[in-house]
Design an enzyme around this catalytic site. Structure first.
Site, PDB file in Angstrom:
ATOM      1  N   ASP A 154       0.841  -1.192   0.000  1.00  0.00           N
ATOM      2  CA  ASP A 154       0.000   0.000   0.000  1.00  0.00           C
ATOM      3  C   ASP A 154       0.881   1.249   0.000  1.00  0.00           C
ATOM      4  O   ASP A 154       1.988   1.213  -0.537  1.00  0.00           O
ATOM      5  CB  ASP A 154      -0.933  -0.065   1.235  1.00  0.00           C
ATOM      6  CG  ASP A 154      -2.268   0.615   0.997  1.00  0.00           C
ATOM      7  OD1 ASP A 154      -2.259   1.808   0.689  1.00  0.00           O
ATOM      8  OD2 ASP A 154      -3.315  -0.050   1.116  1.00  0.00           O
ATOM      9  N   HIS A 227      -3.720   6.002   3.171  1.00  0.00           N
ATOM     10  CA  HIS A 227      -4.422   4.787   2.748  1.00  0.00           C
ATOM     11  C   HIS A 227      -3.834   3.531   3.408  1.00  0.00           C
ATOM     12  O   HIS A 227      -4.558   2.690   3.951  1.00  0.00           O
ATOM     13  CB  HIS A 227      -4.320   4.708   1.222  1.00  0.00           C
ATOM     14  CG  HIS A 227      -5.192   3.699   0.565  1.00  0.00           C
ATOM     15  ND1 HIS A 227      -4.769   2.410   0.310  1.00  0.00           N
ATOM     16  CD2 HIS A 227      -6.455   3.772   0.091  1.00  0.00           C
ATOM     17  CE1 HIS A 227      -5.745   1.745  -0.311  1.00  0.00           C
ATOM     18  NE2 HIS A 227      -6.782   2.554  -0.454  1.00  0.00           N
ATOM     19  N   SER A 564     -11.261  -0.854  -0.874  1.00  0.00           N
ATOM     20  CA  SER A 564      -9.981  -0.817  -0.154  1.00  0.00           C
ATOM     21  C   SER A 564     -10.166  -1.085   1.326  1.00  0.00           C
ATOM     22  O   SER A 564      -9.278  -1.631   1.969  1.00  0.00           O
ATOM     23  CB  SER A 564      -9.358   0.577  -0.269  1.00  0.00           C
ATOM     24  OG  SER A 564      -8.632   0.701  -1.442  1.00  0.00           O
TER      25      SER A 564
END
Ligand SMILES: *[C@@H]1O[C@H](CO)[C@@H](O)[C@H](O)[C@H]1NC(C)=O
Ligand SMILES: *[C@@H]1O[C@H](CO)[C@@H](O)[C@H](O)[C@H]1NC(C)=O
Ligand SMILES: *[C@@H]1O[C@H](CO)[C@@H](O)[C@H](O)[C@H]1NC(C)=O
Ligand SMILES: *[C@@H]1O[C@H](CO)[C@@H](O)[C@H](O)[C@H]1NC(C)=O
Ligand SMILES: *[C@@H]1O[C@H](CO)[C@@H](O)[C@H](O)[C@H]1NC(C)=O
Ligand SMILES: *[C@@H]1O[C@H](CO)[C@@H](O)[C@H](O)[C@H]1NC(C)=O
Ligand SMILES: CC(=O)N[C@H]1CO[C@H](CO)[C@@H](O)[C@@H]1O
Length: 779
Positions: A154, A227, A564
């Protein structure tokens, strides 16, 4: 144009290309970064401590110098990434014609350009969830191993987040071979017994060549996007009491499996994730010794070509080969069909759902009526003050078409008529995002915006300080009627309140990508659904995504939506099961989660989508995860690597390429046709097409008993009217010596409606239900 013509002529005369490539490349052709994928590593040489890496590097360089003229372009004969643990290959700067020559080389499986894959929160909806209610009982189980290691590929990690504290976590498992790479603002001491590894890959430098881009962000595993921190803490974050987003969604934050270890691989920047880097990160993660890899990233659903040009599919295949499970997000390109990505059968593909928490914002109209909408806001409009209410089309700027002003397009509103008012915007055309509309109205100095959006209203939007609320079509027309019928329409937008035990939940998120899968419809995708709407998880402190309320410190947690966010819920669930059942393989864990998934919502009704229709398995997969039930699935469907190789044969790849991917002797079955894909021992069944005039179609499956040895199961079919489905045998009695039993399912569609028919087969032993969902496309 000249380059293009030149290229075409080279293609037809490859021998000429080889002799002239040096000169032509430097003079006419531009180079690009390509991945050269060469199949499985030789299992023997892998074990020679590191020797393999050097051998392979010199071999790759030799290969390159055979196509690039060394006397003229020696500087181009260099390897960017070298893959040598889980699979073989490299990445390098090549011209298109060199790439094409390489792809014909006998040892090369595929060559593809290093494209950018996207993080699956591109529709970055920052919203709210709360306590991990449904997951809360997990961590109280005392018989769990804390040796499970999750690799998160990520945007990196924020190691100081309270979610990554290692209190109460035992020593790092001795089999761990990973690294904690030092970098800008990231020290070895940032890793601990929870966050046991962190690697970075200077993402951005090679692909974008943008020197001005923040070099600091590249040379460190530190997350500057948010994220990766969010997904890692969702999968395996430690318990953090009193977590909230400025008071909203307050509760104890924790990952699905709080005792699990995290290793972070920073392969993405805010611009996306280069394919070549994803492959390098997967190769490293497998080498380091992770048990599972969580990837909330995907190729654009419009540009899926095939499995062997997709870095995630390739990396995940070899991960599976080495016993590492790969869990991926399905994508955020819903609700259109054929949008699901990451659909290889060895990947666990996750769709997103809402949870039973809703964020309600009430609109108080001047006529005393109240209307309920949804949002996340920091506004301080209060009940005492009402603002004039206008519809976008009535406050258009000069020469603006009405259709644009109704939708509050950039430049469409007259700020003189908008200032100080609350503006209603339609959403007839979804090309302009709600984030943009909010900015348009805010810039025009309005006091607030009411957005009519039937589809997205279920995904609450964080509007920061600006007063914002989203309503459905019915509520929208009530408001427009009020504006029409009143001389001085006014409204107030009240503060957002959190509504718990919201019903129905879960509901399929509107953005969640839908099946059937583009590459083959004979595997049902997505596989499963998990929470992905307004999920509260760890955030990097300097939030770029939300305003900070006056007088408050930046939040350590935030609300995000996307597949996600759903993917790490399943990763956490899988890690939980692995910690309780350490010997289970990835296909057993996936089967356990799939056959025990729930098809009902909290009203005991069938799962629905965001337009209130019954949702089908192309939206939900087999249903919402139920990790506790998955601990005792009774029967499971096992899949071997050989089965996946057979899948590649059925799909139509040349046997030579499939042999390169196998690390044992392998030959394709004589009969290798696409319809045989339905016979892979998958925990769901998909048939496309089932010809109406065909006699019967027989599908094979084998179940393995992982429950009490003496159980007897009986099959029950739940099938739509007209589709005849029979299970033979329909009763299986397991004994001590009988663990694996094959069965057949026959489908007969003469009377069935055309198009997709959905149903299920459930094996039941009086305690355990093993549900196998099917989807059958009748032609
Ligand atoms: C380079 O990166 C900077 C900062 O991210 C950005 O503003 C700029 O537009 C980029 N330039 C190019 C050519 O992509
Ligand atoms: C959480 O909040 C409650 C009340 O708001 C307080 O009593 C408790 O001490 C807090 N816990 C922690 C760990 O901060
Ligand atoms: C929900 O399902 C119905 C029926 O399949 C479909 O017509 C509708 O478009 C779906 N809505 C969304 C938002 O996916
Ligand atoms: C809150 O309201 C006051 C006046 O009512 C205003 O001056 C202030 O900017 C508002 N704060 C925010 C964050 O909107
Ligand atoms: C408002 O009134 C006008 C005419 O008075 C009509 O054409 C229009 O359809 C009405 N709009 C709504 C939303 O009712
Ligand atoms: C299975 O075996 C267990 C222990 O041997 C016994 O208690 C149980 O009754 C048996 N169940 C069935 C269905 O035969
Ligand atoms: C998420 C959030 O901050 N919501 C706020 C919306 O506005 C009201 C009134 O100011 C606050 O009480 C909420 O907390």
């Amino acid at each position: 144009m000249i380059n293009l013509l030149l290229l075409l002529s080279f293609f037809s005369l490859p021998w000429l290309l080889i002799t002239l490539s040096g000169a032509s490349a430097s003079n006419h052709e531009t180079t690009k970064h390509y991945v050269v994928y060469m199949g499985a590593t030789d299992p023997i040489s892998v074990n020679e401590n590191g020797g393999h890496a050097q051998v392979s590097e010199s071999f790759y360089l030799q290969l390159l110098s055979s196509i690039i003229n060394p006397s003229q372009e020696s500087e181009r004969i260099s390897i960017v990434h070298n893959y040598n643990h889980a699979f073989r290959g490299f990445s390098a700067l090549l011209t298109q014609s060199e790439a094409s020559v390489l792809s014909d080389h006998s040892e090369v499986v595929s060559v593809f350009p290093d494209t950018m894959l996207q993080l699956h929160t591109t529709r970055s909806w920052d919203f709210l969830e709360g306590k991990a209610g449904r997951l809360s009982s997990w961590s109280s189980n005392k018989h769990l191993s804390d040796d499970v290691i999750i690799g998160i590929i990520d945007t990196g990690i924020w190691p100081e987040s309270p979610s990554f504290k290692d209190e109460g976590v035992g020593p790092v498992p001795s089999r761990w071979k990973g690294a904690c790479m030092e970098g800008f603002d990231f020290k070895k001491s940032n890793c601990n017994r929870k966050l046991i590894g962190a690697r970075y890959y200077n993402v951005g430098l090679l692909s974008s060549g943008n020197q001005s881009h923040d070099a600091k962000a590249k040379g460190s595993a530190r997350d500057t996007v948010g994220h990766g921190t969010h997904t890692a803490s969702t999968a395996a974050g430690a318990r953090v009491a009193n977590a909230s987003y400025y008071g909203l969604a307050k509760g104890t934050a924790r990952g699905g499996s709080p005792s699990t270890r995290i290793a972070s691989y920073k392969a993405c920047s805010s611009e996306g994730c280069p394919s070549a880097t994803i492959l390098k990160a997967m190769d490293d993660a497998i080498k380091d010794g992770v048990d599972m890899i969580s990837i909330s990233i995907g190729i654009d659903s419009l540009f899926q070509s095939d499995y062997l040009n997709d870095p995630i599919a390739i990396g995940a295949f070899h991960a599976e080969q080495m016993g590492v499970m790969v869990i991926c997000s399905a994508g955020n390109d819903g609700p259109d069909p054929y949008t699901v990505v990451n659909t290889a059968p060895w990947v666990f593909t996750v769709a997103a759902s809402s949870i039973d928490r809703d964020f309600q914002t009430t609109i108080l109209l001047g006529n005393g009526r109240t209307i309920k909408g949804s949002s996340i806001n920091f506004s301080n409009q209060s009940r005492s003050k009402a603002y004039p209410l206008v519809f976008g089309k009535d406050v258009a700027s000069k020469f603006t078409p009405e259709a644009e002003a109704r939708n509050c397009y950039p430049g469409s509103l007259d700020s003189k008529k908008v200032a100080g008012k609350i503006v209603v915007c339609a959403n007839d055309d979804p090309t302009v995002r709600r984030r943009i509309k909010k900015l348009v109205v805010e810039d025009a100095k309005a006091k607030g915006v009411i957005l009519i959006d039937e589809v997205e209203k279920g995904v609450p939007f964080d509007s920061g300080f600006f007063s914002f609320v989203e309503v459905g079509n019915d509520e929208g027309s009530q408001i427009l009627n009020y504006i029409n019928s009143s001389k001085k329409p006014t409204a107030t937008i009240l503060p957002t309140v959190e509504v718990l035990r919201h019903r129905p939940a879960p509901v399929v998120a509107s953005f969640s990508s839908r099946g059937p899968a583009q590459l083959t419809e004979n595997i049902l995708k997505p596989d499963i659904m998990a929470p992905g709407v307004a999920i509260l998880a760890a955030m990097i402190p300097k939030s770029v995504q939300g305003a900070i309320p006056i007088g408050l410190k930046p939040s350590e947690f935030t609300l995000k939506s996307g597949t996600s966010m759903a993917c790490p819920h399943v990763t956490g669930a899988a890690a939980f099961i692995k910690s309780a059942r350490p010997r289970w393989t990835s296909s057993i864990i996936r089967s356990a989660l799939m056959t025990t998934a729930t098809e009902y919502n909290n009203m005991r009704k069938s799962l629905t989508n965001s337009s209130n229709d019954i949702a089908n398995p192309h939206e939900t997969g087999v249903g919402e995860i139920n990790p506790i039930k998955a601990l005792n699935p009774g029967l499971v469907f096992e899949i071997t690597v050989e089965n996946y190789l057979q899948f590649l044969c059925y799909y139509g790849y040349p046997e030579k390429n499939i042999r390169s991917m196998a690390n044992t002797q392998f030959s394709c079955p004589k009969l290798s046709i696409e319809e045989l894909i339905s016979n892979i021992n998958y925990p769901s069944i998909s048939i496309s097409p089932l010809k109406r005039h065909q006699a019967v179609k027989v599908i094979k499956r084998t179940v393995t008993n992982v429950g009490p040895f003496n159980s007897t199961y009986i099959a029950k079919v739940h099938s739509p009217e007209g589709l005849v489905v029979k299970v033979t045998p329909d009763k299986i009695a397991f004994t001590k010596g009988l663990k694996r039993v094959p069965f057949q399912v026959s489908f007969y569609g003469k009377e069935a409606p055309s198009g997709y028919n959905f149903g299920s087969i459930t094996w039941f032993d009086g305690r355990r239900s093993v549900r196998v969902v099917f989807s059958v496309n009748v032609e």
